[in-house]
Scaffold this motif. Structure first.
Motif, PDB file in Angstrom:
ATOM      1  N   LEU A  13       0.826  -1.374  -0.476  1.00 49.03           N
ATOM      2  CA  LEU A  13      -0.030   0.032  -0.194  1.00 49.03           C
ATOM      3  C   LEU A  13       0.566   1.296   0.253  1.00 49.03           C
ATOM      4  O   LEU A  13       0.240   2.355  -0.713  1.00 49.03           O
ATOM      5  CB  LEU A  13      -0.832   0.132   1.063  1.00 49.03           C
ATOM      6  N   VAL A  14       1.607   1.418   0.667  1.00 46.38           N
ATOM      7  CA  VAL A  14       2.692   2.513   1.058  1.00 46.38           C
ATOM      8  C   VAL A  14       3.708   2.746  -0.294  1.00 46.38           C
ATOM      9  O   VAL A  14       3.144   4.092  -1.156  1.00 46.38           O
ATOM     10  CB  VAL A  14       4.477   2.684   2.232  1.00 46.38           C
ATOM     11  N   ALA A 183      -5.302   5.222 -16.309  1.00 42.42           N
ATOM     12  CA  ALA A 183      -5.691   3.691 -16.678  1.00 42.42           C
ATOM     13  C   ALA A 183      -5.094   2.870 -15.309  1.00 42.42           C
ATOM     14  O   ALA A 183      -4.376   2.425 -14.441  1.00 42.42           O
ATOM     15  CB  ALA A 183      -5.492   3.252 -17.853  1.00 42.42           C
ATOM     16  N   LEU A 184      -3.685   4.083 -15.055  1.00 40.98           N
ATOM     17  CA  LEU A 184      -3.040   4.105 -14.285  1.00 40.98           C
ATOM     18  C   LEU A 184      -2.952   4.503 -12.498  1.00 40.98           C
ATOM     19  O   LEU A 184      -3.410   3.555 -11.598  1.00 40.98           O
ATOM     20  CB  LEU A 184      -1.956   5.426 -13.907  1.00 40.98           C
ATOM     21  N   PHE A 188      -3.334   1.098  -9.849  1.00 38.22           N
ATOM     22  CA  PHE A 188      -3.619   1.638  -7.989  1.00 38.22           C
ATOM     23  C   PHE A 188      -4.925   0.603  -7.255  1.00 38.22           C
ATOM     24  O   PHE A 188      -4.230   0.466  -5.870  1.00 38.22           O
ATOM     25  CB  PHE A 188      -3.296   3.213  -7.780  1.00 38.22           C
ATOM     26  N   LEU A 189      -5.565   1.402  -7.339  1.00 39.10           N
ATOM     27  CA  LEU A 189      -6.785   1.188  -6.510  1.00 39.10           C
ATOM     28  C   LEU A 189      -7.165  -0.580  -7.120  1.00 39.10           C
ATOM     29  O   LEU A 189      -6.551  -1.002  -5.715  1.00 39.10           O
ATOM     30  CB  LEU A 189      -8.465   2.001  -7.475  1.00 39.10           C
ATOM     31  N   MET A 194      -6.411  -5.264  -3.369  1.00 38.93           N
ATOM     32  CA  MET A 194      -5.854  -6.652  -2.940  1.00 38.93           C
ATOM     33  C   MET A 194      -4.973  -6.731  -1.686  1.00 38.93           C
ATOM     34  O   MET A 194      -5.095  -7.755  -0.649  1.00 38.93           O
ATOM     35  CB  MET A 194      -4.629  -7.194  -4.346  1.00 38.93           C
ATOM     36  N   ALA A 195      -4.269  -6.042  -1.693  1.00 34.62           N
ATOM     37  CA  ALA A 195      -3.488  -5.514  -0.475  1.00 34.62           C
ATOM     38  C   ALA A 195      -4.261  -5.323   1.118  1.00 34.62           C
ATOM     39  O   ALA A 195      -4.084  -6.010   2.060  1.00 34.62           O
ATOM     40  CB  ALA A 195      -2.296  -4.584  -0.682  1.00 34.62           C
ATOM     41  N   LEU A 196      -5.402  -4.720   1.049  1.00 35.38           N
ATOM     42  CA  LEU A 196      -6.380  -4.326   1.744  1.00 35.38           C
ATOM     43  C   LEU A 196      -7.415  -5.605   2.662  1.00 35.38           C
ATOM     44  O   LEU A 196      -7.624  -6.117   3.300  1.00 35.38           O
ATOM     45  CB  LEU A 196      -7.426  -3.616   1.482  1.00 35.38           C
ATOM     46  N   ALA A 197      -7.389  -6.264   1.218  1.00 38.50           N
ATOM     47  CA  ALA A 197      -7.683  -8.036   1.645  1.00 38.50           C
ATOM     48  C   ALA A 197      -7.127  -8.754   2.174  1.00 38.50           C
ATOM     49  O   ALA A 197      -7.438 -10.044   2.617  1.00 38.50           O
ATOM     50  CB  ALA A 197      -8.792  -8.282   0.217  1.00 38.50           C
ATOM     51  N   LEU A 198      -6.147  -8.707   1.977  1.00 36.67           N
ATOM     52  CA  LEU A 198      -4.829  -9.690   2.106  1.00 36.67           C
ATOM     53  C   LEU A 198      -4.371  -9.554   3.726  1.00 36.67           C
ATOM     54  O   LEU A 198      -5.002 -10.760   4.407  1.00 36.67           O
ATOM     55  CB  LEU A 198      -3.558  -9.488   0.965  1.00 36.67           C
TER      56      LEU A 198
END
Length: 221
Positions: A13-14, A183-184, A188-189, A194-198
């Motif tokens: 995320l960071v 698109a960039l 990022f979203l 995905m990171a938050l889900a993990l």
């Protein structure tokens, strides 16, 4: 959630946010030289001060991809071979964009510029497709089902913006620069969701262990 379990998705995320912030800073800081409406993001590399910042942004994105892969492995994310292959393509696209410089001008195409464009196409196409396929798999897993709709929405945004940016390559009057930046942002979203889900899945896996550990500690005392 242990510190070790939380570290990889947090770093993802960071670093992804830092990369996006650099691109945003370049967009405003170089607006007089690089049109956010028409010009590609890689054009920042042709301006003094822009090249190192652009390189740092790409390196941060590459590091975020590595951290995300580590987080997925530690959390036993049920990705499957297709998702893994698409994710590898995405990572390879980032490397190609970093190593091969873009064309100075569309009127002066180069081999390096052509490879750079191909890498960008892979970058924008593969991650949304990977996220879409992943969301389908996660819906069938009780531990991950809650994350599936959010990842699917991010994937949809990625597919739409990537398709719009691709269309702008053949329809000159479309705002290619703006669509690329959109698109960039969608990429990022996807990475962020995905990171938050993990992080959430890892926390849920740890939660049942904590009461048991506390009981064991009381029994010892």
């Amino acid at each position: 959630m242990t510190t070790r379990t939380a570290l990889a998705p947090t770093l993802t995320l960071v670093m992804a946010a830092a990369a996006q912030a650099i691109i945003a800073g370049l967009t405003f800081g170089f607006a007089a030289d690089v049109s956010p409406w028409r010009d590609p993001v890689s054009d920042y590399a042709w301006h003094r001060g822009g090249r190192p910042l652009f390189t740092v942004a790409i390196l941060l994105l590459l590091a975020a991809a590595a951290a995300l892969a580590i987080a997925a492995r530690r959390a036993a994310l049920p990705s499957g071979p297709l998702v893994s292959t698409l994710f590898l393509f995405w990572t390879a696209g980032i490397v190609v964009v970093l190593v091969f410089r873009s064309n100075v001008s569309a009127a002066e195409p180069t081999v390096s510029g052509g490879i750079h464009r191909a890498g960008g196409a892979v970058l924008f196409a593969s991650l949304p497709l990977a996220a879409w396929r992943l969301s389908t798999r996660l819906r069938a897993e009780a531990r991950w089902a809650a994350a599936a709709p959010t990842i699917r929405r991010g994937a949809l945004a990625g597919v739409v913006t990537a398709a719009a940016f691709g269309t702008a390559q053949v329809i000159p009057w479309l705002p290619a620069g703006l669509l690329e930046r959109a698109a960039l942002l969608a990429e990022f979203l996807i990475v962020a969701t995905m990171a938050l889900a993990l992080r959430r899945a890892a926390g849920a896996a740890q939660a049942p262990l904590e009461p048991a550990a506390a009981d064991a500690g009381r029994a010892v005392r």
